[in-house]
Design a protein around this motif. Structure first.
Motif, PDB file in Angstrom:
ATOM      1  N   ARG A  16      67.577 -40.123   7.839  1.00 43.37           N
ATOM      2  CA  ARG A  16      67.437 -39.995   6.383  1.00 43.37           C
ATOM      3  C   ARG A  16      66.103 -39.351   6.012  1.00 43.37           C
ATOM      4  N   SER A  17      65.051 -39.732   6.719  1.00 48.61           N
ATOM      5  CA  SER A  17      63.720 -39.228   6.366  1.00 48.61           C
ATOM      6  C   SER A  17      63.550 -37.744   6.668  1.00 48.61           C
ATOM      7  N   ARG A  18      64.395 -37.205   7.543  1.00 43.80           N
ATOM      8  CA  ARG A  18      64.297 -35.796   7.917  1.00 43.80           C
ATOM      9  C   ARG A  18      65.324 -34.923   7.199  1.00 43.80           C
ATOM     10  N   SER A  19      65.963 -35.500   6.191  1.00 46.80           N
ATOM     11  CA  SER A  19      66.994 -34.769   5.457  1.00 46.80           C
ATOM     12  C   SER A  19      66.748 -34.887   3.951  1.00 46.80           C
ATOM     13  N   GLN A  20      67.185 -33.897   3.215  1.00 43.04           N
ATOM     14  CA  GLN A  20      67.152 -33.944   1.756  1.00 43.04           C
ATOM     15  C   GLN A  20      68.375 -34.727   1.298  1.00 43.04           C
ATOM     16  N   GLN A  21      68.152 -35.801   0.554  1.00 39.99           N
ATOM     17  CA  GLN A  21      69.249 -36.677   0.165  1.00 39.99           C
ATOM     18  C   GLN A  21      69.732 -36.351  -1.244  1.00 39.99           C
ATOM     19  N   LEU A  22      71.038 -36.095  -1.366  1.00 34.64           N
ATOM     20  CA  LEU A  22      71.652 -35.803  -2.657  1.00 34.64           C
ATOM     21  C   LEU A  22      72.714 -36.860  -2.947  1.00 34.64           C
ATOM     22  N   SER A  23      72.571 -37.537  -4.075  1.00 30.12           N
ATOM     23  CA  SER A  23      73.498 -38.611  -4.442  1.00 30.12           C
ATOM     24  C   SER A  23      74.619 -38.059  -5.320  1.00 30.12           C
ATOM     25  N   PHE A  24      75.844 -38.228  -4.863  1.00 34.49           N
ATOM     26  CA  PHE A  24      77.023 -37.799  -5.601  1.00 34.49           C
ATOM     27  C   PHE A  24      77.510 -38.971  -6.456  1.00 34.49           C
ATOM     28  N   HIS A  25      77.416 -38.829  -7.749  1.00 30.93           N
ATOM     29  CA  HIS A  25      77.780 -39.920  -8.641  1.00 30.93           C
ATOM     30  C   HIS A  25      79.296 -40.017  -8.773  1.00 30.93           C
ATOM     31  N   PRO A  26      79.816 -41.218  -9.066  1.00 30.92           N
ATOM     32  CA  PRO A  26      81.259 -41.353  -9.292  1.00 30.92           C
ATOM     33  C   PRO A  26      81.727 -40.386 -10.369  1.00 30.92           C
ATOM     34  N   LEU A  27      82.945 -39.911 -10.240  1.00 32.94           N
ATOM     35  CA  LEU A  27      83.479 -38.962 -11.208  1.00 32.94           C
ATOM     36  C   LEU A  27      83.612 -39.613 -12.581  1.00 32.94           C
ATOM     37  N   SER A  28      83.449 -38.808 -13.620  1.00 32.64           N
ATOM     38  CA  SER A  28      83.709 -39.313 -14.963  1.00 32.64           C
ATOM     39  C   SER A  28      85.196 -39.645 -15.082  1.00 32.64           C
ATOM     40  N   LYS A  29      85.531 -40.489 -16.031  1.00 32.11           N
ATOM     41  CA  LYS A  29      86.930 -40.899 -16.187  1.00 32.11           C
ATOM     42  C   LYS A  29      87.826 -39.709 -16.488  1.00 32.11           C
ATOM     43  N   SER A  30      87.347 -38.792 -17.326  1.00 33.91           N
ATOM     44  CA  SER A  30      88.185 -37.648 -17.693  1.00 33.91           C
ATOM     45  C   SER A  30      88.411 -36.727 -16.496  1.00 33.91           C
ATOM     46  N   VAL A  31      87.355 -36.485 -15.713  1.00 33.45           N
ATOM     47  CA  VAL A  31      87.493 -35.635 -14.531  1.00 33.45           C
ATOM     48  C   VAL A  31      88.416 -36.297 -13.510  1.00 33.45           C
ATOM     49  N   PHE A  32      88.252 -37.606 -13.319  1.00 30.74           N
ATOM     50  CA  PHE A  32      89.081 -38.329 -12.354  1.00 30.74           C
ATOM     51  C   PHE A  32      90.546 -38.288 -12.776  1.00 30.74           C
ATOM     52  N   SER A  33      90.795 -38.506 -14.073  1.00 32.07           N
ATOM     53  CA  SER A  33      92.168 -38.451 -14.580  1.00 32.07           C
ATOM     54  C   SER A  33      92.765 -37.065 -14.360  1.00 32.07           C
ATOM     55  N   ASP A  34      91.980 -36.017 -14.616  1.00 31.11           N
ATOM     56  CA  ASP A  34      92.474 -34.653 -14.399  1.00 31.11           C
ATOM     57  C   ASP A  34      92.818 -34.425 -12.930  1.00 31.11           C
ATOM     58  N   LYS A  35      91.975 -34.926 -12.026  1.00 33.54           N
ATOM     59  CA  LYS A  35      92.229 -34.747 -10.596  1.00 33.54           C
ATOM     60  C   LYS A  35      93.515 -35.459 -10.175  1.00 33.54           C
ATOM     61  N   LEU A  36      93.740 -36.652 -10.708  1.00 37.38           N
ATOM     62  CA  LEU A  36      94.961 -37.387 -10.390  1.00 37.38           C
ATOM     63  C   LEU A  36      96.194 -36.620 -10.861  1.00 37.38           C
ATOM     64  N   GLN A  37      96.090 -36.000 -12.032  1.00 35.49           N
ATOM     65  CA  GLN A  37      97.214 -35.211 -12.535  1.00 35.49           C
ATOM     66  C   GLN A  37      97.433 -33.975 -11.682  1.00 35.49           C
ATOM     67  N   GLU A  38      96.348 -33.361 -11.200  1.00 36.14           N
ATOM     68  CA  GLU A  38      96.480 -32.211 -10.302  1.00 36.14           C
ATOM     69  C   GLU A  38      97.190 -32.604  -9.014  1.00 36.14           C
ATOM     70  N   MET A  39      97.052 -33.878  -8.629  1.00 40.31           N
ATOM     71  CA  MET A  39      97.695 -34.374  -7.412  1.00 40.31           C
ATOM     72  C   MET A  39      99.141 -34.800  -7.663  1.00 40.31           C
ATOM     73  N   GLY A  40      99.613 -34.649  -8.908  1.00 42.31           N
ATOM     74  CA  GLY A  40     101.014 -34.925  -9.205  1.00 42.31           C
ATOM     75  C   GLY A  40     101.281 -36.203  -9.966  1.00 42.31           C
ATOM     76  N   MET A  41     100.246 -36.939 -10.349  1.00 41.04           N
ATOM     77  CA  MET A  41     100.447 -38.186 -11.079  1.00 41.04           C
ATOM     78  C   MET A  41     100.682 -37.892 -12.556  1.00 41.04           C
ATOM     79  N   SER A  42     101.472 -38.724 -13.213  1.00 42.06           N
ATOM     80  CA  SER A  42     101.740 -38.523 -14.630  1.00 42.06           C
ATOM     81  C   SER A  42     100.474 -38.771 -15.452  1.00 42.06           C
ATOM     82  N   ARG A  43     100.429 -38.185 -16.625  1.00 42.71           N
ATOM     83  CA  ARG A  43      99.262 -38.336 -17.502  1.00 42.71           C
ATOM     84  C   ARG A  43      99.059 -39.801 -17.883  1.00 42.71           C
TER      85      ARG A  43
END
Length: 329
Positions: A158-185
């Motif tokens: 960890r000390s020899r690497s640049q650490q980038l934190s990926f935050h949880p997706l927003s609800k709207s983005v997550f919902s859009d991704k689920l729909q892209e995967m074939g789930m109903s709105r």
């Protein structure tokens, strides 16, 4: 093919940082991409790899059509190496093979990239071998370590690497991704309110559970307010049989909470934010006979039920107590 602009919508903090480093040609030699499943770590790693090698890129945007971009998309670029767990772990011989490969001159350029998925699954010997490689790479390299458990990596890695934190997706983005995967709105709207973790979502969607549970919640809550004599029978016959494990039970209470919140939103003129938008007519009917104060009290009863469930109270008793409390019995 995703663009940097689309990926920035997914990770609005990580992507601008990477783009600035690309623009100034100041990429670190190693990055740790840390975040939950589904937060875009792999997609952004591949996009960075294409930007790194693309000879026709427009600013920081890879063209997506050149030989380098196409090879990276297909997973057969000679200077890009992907490591995934061999069984349950990433083993020392995998890292040693990587080191050997990197002693050779780059086939297409003088640079090389390696991407290690689930880097937290490296054995101790593999992690120590990687550490030496991070400190003394054989050629110009870029290391991308992807992990859901950053704390499980060696502190020295960890000390020899640049650490980038990926935050949880927003609800709207997550919902859009689920729909892209074939789930109903309707299902995606509900799931995005309960969780933005794909692993949790997959569990709740096993056997089409979320669709069944959504349907029963609508029936259960409608009866609770309009046909109260029927509600305990529906609880026994339809609700309890599908809420078998703790995750489903917790999600079920969350759904009830969201149903009540929708009812409160109707009362306060926020009908454009409903999680159960197909129930708006019933909400408007109920809103004529129930006050905001009552809805707030019922929401508090659900929160109390969640506390009882977390204290390991019998789920049937939790639900019966909740429904009777809302009925004012």
């Amino acid at each position: 093919m995703a663009t940097w602009s689309e990926l920035q919508h997914t990770q609005p903090r990580v992507v601008p940082f990477i783009l600035k480093s690309l623009e100034k040609d100041r990429l670190s030699h190693a990055y740790i991409f840390a975040g939950e499943s589904g937060t875009g770590k792999r997609e952004i790693a591949l996009q960075l790899t294409k930007s790194y090698f693309c000879r026709e890129r427009n600013g920081t945007e890879p063209c997506g059509q050149c030989v380098d971009c196409r090879r990276i998309d297909k997973g057969n670029h000679p200077d890009v190496h992907m490591i995934v767990p061999d069984g349950a772990s990433i083993k020392k011989h995998q890292v040693e093979f990587l080191q050997k490969e990197f002693t050779y001159r780059g086939v297409e350029s003088s640079h090389k990239i390696y991407v290690i998925s689930e880097a937290d699954k490296m054995t101790a010997s593999a992690a120590n071998s990687l550490l030496k490689f991070l400190e003394e790479p054989e050629s110009p390299t870029l290391a991308l370590l992807l992990t859901e458990r950053e704390s499980a990596l060696l502190p020295t890695v960890r000390s020899r690497s640049q650490q980038l934190s990926f935050h949880p997706l927003s609800k709207s983005v997550f919902s859009d991704k689920l729909q892209e995967m074939g789930m109903s709105r309707l299902q995606s709207l509900l799931l995005a309110e309960i969780t933005t973790n794909f692993e949790h979502t997959n569990h709740l969607n096993e056997g089409d559970w979320i669709a069944q549970a959504r349907s029963v919640v609508i029936q259960l809550m409608g009866e609770l307010y309009l046909r109260p004599n029927q509600v305990l029978l529906t609880l026994q016959d339809k609700w309890l049989p599908i809420c078998k494990d703790k995750e489903q039970q917790e999600a079920g209470l969350d759904m009830i909470l969201l149903w009540l919140r929708d009812l409160l939103y109707i009362q306060t003129g926020k009908s454009d934010t409903l999680v159960f938008p197909d129930q708006q007519d019933q909400y408007e009917q109920l809103a004529l006979s129930i006050s905001q104060q009552q809805i707030s009290e019922h929401l508090s009863s659900v929160l109390e039920a969640k506390r009882h469930l977390n204290a390991n109270m019998n789920y049937q008793l939790v639900m019966e107590k909740l429904l009777l409390s809302i009925q004012g019995v």
